[in-house]
Structure formats: structure tokens, C-alpha cells
Design an enzyme around this catalytic site. Sequence first.
Site, mmCIF file in Angstrom:
data_model
loop_
_atom_site.group_PDB
_atom_site.id
_atom_site.type_symbol
_atom_site.label_atom_id
_atom_site.label_comp_id
_atom_site.label_asym_id
_atom_site.label_seq_id
_atom_site.Cartn_x
_atom_site.Cartn_y
_atom_site.Cartn_z
ATOM 1 C CG ASP A 11 -2.191 -0.846 0.815
ATOM 2 O OD1 ASP A 11 -2.540 -0.916 -0.359
ATOM 3 O OD2 ASP A 11 -2.757 -1.447 1.737
ATOM 4 C CG ASP A 62 -5.554 -5.535 4.389
ATOM 5 O OD1 ASP A 62 -6.581 -5.754 5.060
ATOM 6 O OD2 ASP A 62 -4.572 -4.906 4.814
ATOM 7 C CG LEU A 63 -10.679 -4.628 0.291
ATOM 8 C CD1 LEU A 63 -11.565 -5.512 -0.543
ATOM 9 C CD2 LEU A 63 -10.627 -3.232 -0.284
ATOM 10 C CE LYS A 64 -6.153 -4.464 8.581
ATOM 11 N NZ LYS A 64 -5.375 -4.115 7.402
ATOM 12 C CG LEU A 65 -14.262 -6.539 3.387
ATOM 13 C CD1 LEU A 65 -14.770 -7.795 2.697
ATOM 14 C CD2 LEU A 65 -14.771 -5.286 2.681
ATOM 15 C CB ALA A 66 -15.494 -3.507 9.554
ATOM 16 C CB ILE A 68 -24.505 -5.517 6.877
ATOM 17 C CG1 ILE A 68 -24.611 -4.642 5.614
ATOM 18 C CG2 ILE A 68 -24.884 -4.709 8.109
ATOM 19 C CD1 ILE A 68 -26.044 -4.250 5.270
ATOM 20 N N PRO A 171 0.801 -8.309 11.060
ATOM 21 C CG PRO A 171 -0.972 -6.795 11.231
ATOM 22 C CD PRO A 171 -0.563 -8.226 11.548
#
Lengths: 219, 219
Positions: A11, A62-66, A68, A171
Site C-alpha cells: 500500500d 486487504d479491505l479490512k471489511l467491517a 453487514i 502485521p
Amino acid sequence: MVALPVIIGLDALQSRYQVVSLVQETCGLAAGYKVGLPSLLRIPGIGREVRKACDEALVIADLKLADIADTMVRVAEITSGWADAVIAHAFPGYEGALDGLSRFLEENRQKLVVVVAMSNPGASETMDPILEKLVGIAKRARAWGLVAPATRPHVIARARNLFTEAVILSPGVGAQGARPGEAVRAGADYEIIGRLITTSRDPAATLQSLAPSYKGRHV
Amino acid sequence: MVALPVIIGLDALQSRYQVVSLVQETCGLAAGYKVGLPSLLRIPGIGREVRKACDEALVIADLKLADIADTMVRVAEITSGWADAVIAHAFPGYEGALDGLSRFLEENRQKLVVVVAMSNPGASETMDPILEKLVGIAKRARAWGLVAPATRPHVIARARNLFTEAVILSPGVGAQGARPGEAVRAGADYEIIGRLITTSRDPAATLQSLAPSYKGRHV
């Protein structure tokens, strides 16, 4: 494959050329690559290019989905063309969140990686006290992997005990303070390293220079 | 402006044409638009187009950021050209997460909106028990707004009491179960409505038909 147990976080790189060059130069030396939100928003289609530039690597979205389930599945549909694994947070819980994402990823033969702890100091106040609950959610979602920070090795050890079958990705190595090798010694399977490698003038050489930190451990 | 206190969530729309048409048709009738990860990844540059299609609206980048400060700032840099506000989660904490993002957004005169509760059932097990802590983190980060779910009005009321100056945005209206107007009555300032409007054959008419739910309340 004789790659180090290192996943390179891409990134900090600004251009398509920089990302693709770095992946080509380090292909076979690192276990995989982590493509995050900054890269995906800045460089449309970069996920597929990383995939193409190093076919043998584990490529992680790696979108760190959080969010619904519905929203996370919509995102996973978009990354399914190139990502072997998708990172989501445990925090939004199982019902109506990780349940749907997990089902979608299983159907698409992609791996679910769940964040159960983070490397920054603030997260130790919110996430560490409920680590057991968060790991429980990851287990219930049949996660392949967990994310736990190299900056707090005792959290890695706890996560390892709570979910022995999980692959642990850490990380926080390099710019954020942990030394290469520390997380693996604490029980992690992979260390995620970003700037230490991506800002190097010779990323392949920098990566190779880390081999002793892993005591010849390869994946 | 005589818009309803409604922010339209655009993520169920698949194409650039659909998004831009919907925004043009509803401009002036809704208070704003929420552009999320599915849209941003699927349709490069869509944020700027939404901005252009309705200059007077509040445009929110809904990436539900939940990462270390460094990564969240990198993302905010990318959305700063078009977003009035950025949504991030409270649970990664203040130090090393929202501290940096908040500073960056203040310097760029953008609003910080912090998720303190979610609409899905799973989140009530993880986030609701620490609502006070999460709202405290949002306060410390000088958030302009909070996200709290329309599906659990008592959580909105609690968030309102804990942080009186904050603007509260409530998702979960329509497809997720809450009825239009419920969240506003519980103390929310805006309701976020997605599919109920975006899947309508006449989004402007559907939006206008909701006016009685807000008892003539406009923003």
C-alpha cells in the site's frame, strides 16, 4: 517454493509501475502479497495485475471489511477474480456479517482471514479485552486465518492457543516497530511487511537479508 | 434546501449510468448520498461523478475504515477530492487509528463520521456492550457524526445521550427492516436508505412518498 514466510504489503507504493515491478522482483522470495484499499482505489485493476505478475503467490485482498454481510459479499464478488484470500474484521460479529461472507468465500474457494487484534495502541483498549469473543467469531465463520499484531506477541500466542488450526498473519513488522522474526517466534505463520521492503532501493535484496530472522524457515 | 433527512446509499447500483441517473433524479430531494466500497471498486471515479451530479448534497465516502491511522489517511487522501465526510469505525481505537485520521480530515475540512453500532444481529454481541467506550473514542476524535442502526432505536437514543452534539446517521432502513421515520423519532438526524430507493422504478417518487414518515421534517 523456498519463499520466506513474509507477505509484502503493497500500500505505500504510488503507481502501477512501482507495484508491478516490486512484485516481479520479489516473486518466489515472498510467500505472498497484500493489496489494500489505498492501492485498490488509487490504481484500478491492480489486484489482477499483482495476480498476473506472480502466479505462485498468495494474494490477499486487504479491505479490512467491517460491514453487514450484504455489503461485504458485494465487495468480495469484485475481488474474487484475483484474490486467494479476503481480510475482514471479527468485530461486526457472525450473524448478518461474517456468516454471509464466509458462505460466499467458501463457494468461491477463497480463504477468509479475520482480524482479531490490531497493531496500534488504541486497539488494545477495545479489541484485546474481548479477544476470546473475537476469535470465537472467527472460528464460527470457519476462518482460514487470523490477523494478530507483531507488535504484541503475547496476543499472537493467545490467539494461537484459542484457535490452533488457524494460520496467523502478523502485521506491524518494520515501520510499526516489531522486528522481523518476532511474530513467527510467537506463533505466527506469516509476517506482513510493508514499507521496510517497498521503500527499499533493492526490495529483493532487503527481503533476502531477512532470511536469518526466520532461521531458514521457508514456506 | 427542502430535502428530506435521508441519505441515499448507492451501493446496490451496478453501473456508472445507474448511479449518475439516480443522483440527478433525486438531487434536492435527499440530504445526501453515501458512496461505499462496492461502488468505488466497481466504478472507478464514481465519487467525483456523484459530487458533480448534485453539488448541494452531502456526499459521504462510506469505506467503514477500520485500520491503522497511516492506512486510513492514505485512503482519505484519495477520497478528499469529492467526499464531504468519511465513515470510519470506532473500534480500532483512538491512538494510532482515529487520532491520525481525525487530524487529516480537519486539515482538509472534511467531516469524520464514526460507526459506534451496527444494524446486524451479530454486532449487538460485540459492539453494544461497549457502546459507551466506542462513543467515547468518537468524542475524543472530535467526530462530526455517529452511525447507529435504525434497527435498534434504543441504541440511537443511548448514543444521542452520550454525545449530544453529534449528528446521528442511521442505516438499516427499508431492506434491513426499520421503517422510514423510526430512527429520526429515536433521535437520529439522518436515515440512510439504500435499496428501498435505488431499486425503485421511480426513485424520486418513492423518496417523495416517504415525506409523511418524517412529518414534514426537512433539512
